[in-house]
Design a protein around this motif. Structure first.
Motif, mmCIF file in Angstrom:
data_model
loop_
_atom_site.group_PDB
_atom_site.id
_atom_site.type_symbol
_atom_site.label_atom_id
_atom_site.label_comp_id
_atom_site.label_asym_id
_atom_site.label_seq_id
_atom_site.Cartn_x
_atom_site.Cartn_y
_atom_site.Cartn_z
ATOM 1 N N VAL A 49 34.308 -28.065 11.167
ATOM 2 C CA VAL A 49 32.891 -28.199 11.496
ATOM 3 C C VAL A 49 32.456 -29.633 11.237
ATOM 4 O O VAL A 49 32.570 -30.138 10.113
ATOM 5 N N VAL A 50 31.962 -30.300 12.286
ATOM 6 C CA VAL A 50 31.525 -31.690 12.142
ATOM 7 C C VAL A 50 30.002 -31.815 12.187
ATOM 8 O O VAL A 50 29.455 -32.888 11.931
ATOM 9 N N GLY A 51 29.320 -30.720 12.505
ATOM 10 C CA GLY A 51 27.866 -30.759 12.520
ATOM 11 C C GLY A 51 27.288 -29.395 12.835
ATOM 12 O O GLY A 51 27.971 -28.529 13.383
ATOM 13 N N VAL A 52 26.040 -29.204 12.462
ATOM 14 C CA VAL A 52 25.349 -27.962 12.777
ATOM 15 C C VAL A 52 23.874 -28.276 12.977
ATOM 16 O O VAL A 52 23.304 -29.117 12.270
ATOM 17 N N ALA A 53 23.267 -27.632 13.970
ATOM 18 C CA ALA A 53 21.824 -27.744 14.200
ATOM 19 C C ALA A 53 21.237 -26.344 14.080
ATOM 20 O O ALA A 53 21.595 -25.452 14.861
ATOM 21 N N ILE A 54 20.384 -26.145 13.106
ATOM 22 C CA ILE A 54 19.784 -24.830 12.848
ATOM 23 C C ILE A 54 18.406 -24.787 13.490
ATOM 24 O O ILE A 54 17.597 -25.709 13.311
ATOM 25 N N LEU A 55 18.149 -23.723 14.251
ATOM 26 C CA LEU A 55 16.896 -23.583 14.983
ATOM 27 C C LEU A 55 16.015 -22.547 14.289
ATOM 28 O O LEU A 55 16.411 -21.392 14.143
ATOM 29 N N GLU A 56 14.845 -22.945 13.873
ATOM 30 C CA GLU A 56 13.906 -22.040 13.206
ATOM 31 C C GLU A 56 12.948 -21.473 14.251
ATOM 32 O O GLU A 56 12.272 -22.231 14.950
ATOM 33 N N ILE A 57 12.915 -20.155 14.353
ATOM 34 C CA ILE A 57 12.187 -19.481 15.418
ATOM 35 C C ILE A 57 10.842 -18.963 14.918
ATOM 36 O O ILE A 57 10.743 -18.395 13.838
ATOM 37 N N ARG A 58 9.810 -19.182 15.735
ATOM 38 C CA ARG A 58 8.510 -18.573 15.492
ATOM 39 C C ARG A 58 8.043 -17.945 16.806
ATOM 40 O O ARG A 58 7.857 -18.649 17.803
ATOM 41 N N GLY A 59 7.902 -16.623 16.795
ATOM 42 C CA GLY A 59 7.593 -15.936 18.052
ATOM 43 C C GLY A 59 8.780 -16.059 18.990
ATOM 44 O O GLY A 59 9.901 -15.699 18.645
ATOM 45 N N ASP A 60 8.558 -16.621 20.169
ATOM 46 C CA ASP A 60 9.648 -16.796 21.121
ATOM 47 C C ASP A 60 9.964 -18.277 21.346
ATOM 48 O O ASP A 60 10.587 -18.645 22.344
ATOM 49 N N LYS A 61 9.545 -19.132 20.395
ATOM 50 C CA LYS A 61 9.802 -20.561 20.545
ATOM 51 C C LYS A 61 10.452 -21.132 19.282
ATOM 52 O O LYS A 61 10.513 -20.485 18.243
ATOM 53 N N ILE A 62 10.902 -22.363 19.389
ATOM 54 C CA ILE A 62 11.572 -23.042 18.286
ATOM 55 C C ILE A 62 10.553 -23.897 17.535
ATOM 56 O O ILE A 62 9.924 -24.788 18.128
ATOM 57 N N ALA A 63 10.383 -23.617 16.251
ATOM 58 C CA ALA A 63 9.395 -24.328 15.442
ATOM 59 C C ALA A 63 10.017 -25.433 14.601
ATOM 60 O O ALA A 63 9.304 -26.281 14.063
ATOM 61 N N GLY A 64 11.329 -25.418 14.470
ATOM 62 C CA GLY A 64 11.977 -26.435 13.657
ATOM 63 C C GLY A 64 13.438 -26.588 14.029
ATOM 64 O O GLY A 64 14.097 -25.624 14.424
ATOM 65 N N VAL A 65 13.944 -27.810 13.912
ATOM 66 C CA VAL A 65 15.363 -28.104 14.163
ATOM 67 C C VAL A 65 15.874 -28.898 12.974
ATOM 68 O O VAL A 65 15.295 -29.933 12.609
ATOM 69 N N ARG A 66 16.950 -28.411 12.355
ATOM 70 C CA ARG A 66 17.551 -29.097 11.219
ATOM 71 C C ARG A 66 18.989 -29.454 11.561
ATOM 72 O O ARG A 66 19.821 -28.580 11.763
ATOM 73 N N GLY A 67 19.267 -30.749 11.622
ATOM 74 C CA GLY A 67 20.611 -31.218 11.937
ATOM 75 C C GLY A 67 21.337 -31.688 10.694
ATOM 76 O O GLY A 67 20.811 -32.494 9.923
#
Length: 312
Positions: free
Chosen positions: A267-285
């Protein structure tokens, strides 16, 4: 130490590691804390330990609090480069996930917000919300009053309110979200990405290869979209820096859909998507190798579905 005594500790190891991880936000520190607790268990007079689970919970909690209070940890987390260590869905260190509170307490958003709490507030929140201890039990573990425990949980809840991801995310849902996100990011069209983000979406990254001295903050959807559009455009320089042409997988990390970037089963990287409702509220790389060690180990132990992008 006899076999039965070791077995009693091992029966609690995963729960203790989950407790330490929630308190510290670091799998490596959690493992060290549990090992320190084992040494205490090994040295204890077993005849005077009436309830091993309660005894070990108290030891691990207080060892973790000692770490949080240490000058070294305070210094490391004060420089603006600290992020929680991500864990792959199914990792036993994630612990219980039956209730909304248990699921939220292990999201990266909540683990990050818990940095704003005092060590005792953090411990009360974890013990009460994630492990369902009563205020009387929390008070005994931490050496505070029952009313003090109630006050701490009130303050902690107020600071952490609405930060988590209460919905259960399964692998099929994660794949759909990640595929839509990757498709939009790789299209080169900013408006497609913006359509997936909430109006107040934010992002944070430790830089490509985890090389940033401080975390890179993206305070608006437009900045997130611009960074992702540039980041998803393949180039020879990026492939040379990564060491080859990586694959992008859809997974669940800390209860959220995520893009896992792998190269040669590493694993060289990961982007975590935080969901609110049906959209993305946060991205953590996250790309710093010292934050991806346990994630890589867990990844290597498993069978994998076909990647949405086999070769980036």
């Amino acid at each position: 130490m006899d076999t039965a005594t070791v077995a009693r500790f091992e029966a609690s190891r995963n729960r203790l590691a989950s407790l330490a991880y929630r308190l510290l936000g670091s799998a490596a520190d959690a493992e060290d804390t549990v090992q320190d607790a084992f040494l205490r268990w090994q040295a204890a007079d077993q005849e005077y330990v009436e309830t091993p689970e309660a005894w070990l919970t108290k030891i691990v909690t207080n060892l973790a609090l000692d770490r949080l209070r240490s000058a070294k940890v305070r210094r490391e987390r004060a420089v603006g480069a600290w992020m929680p260590e991500p864990l792959l869905d199914g990792d036993p260190m994630l612990g219980p996930a039956d209730t909304v509170e248990q699921r939220e307490s292990v999201t990266l958003a909540v683990l990050t917000l818990m940095e704003r709490l005092s060590p005792v507030e953090r411990a009360v929140y974890v013990l009460y919300e994630a492990f369902s201890y009563s205020h009387a039990e929390v008070a005994e573990i931490l050496g505070i009053t029952e009313s003090g425990s109630q006050q701490h949980i009130h303050r902690a809840r107020r600071r952490i309110a609405a930060a988590g991801n209460s919905a259960r995310i399964d692998h099929a849902s994660a794949r759909r979200i990640v595929e839509a996100f990757v498709d939009a990011a790789s299209s080169g069209r900013t408006e497609r990405l913006l359509a997936l983000l909430t109006d107040d979406a934010t992002g944070v990254s430790d830089g490509f290869g985890g090389l940033a001295e401080k975390l890179i903050q993206y305070s608006t959807p437009e900045r997130i979209a611009s960074a992702l559009r540039g980041g998803f455009k393949p180039s020879l320089a990026k492939r040379m820096l990564a060491g080859g042409s990586p694959s992008i997988h859809a997974v669940v990390v800390n209860g959220c859909p995520a893009m896992l970037v792998t190269l040669d089963d590493r694993v060289v990287g990961v982007a975590i998507l935080e969901i609110r409702g049906d959209k993305i509220a946060g991205v953590r790389g996250i790309a710093a190798p010292d934050r991806l060690g346990r994630l890589t180990a867990e990844w290597r132990r498993r069978e994998h579905a076909v990647a949405p992008i086999e070769s980036w």
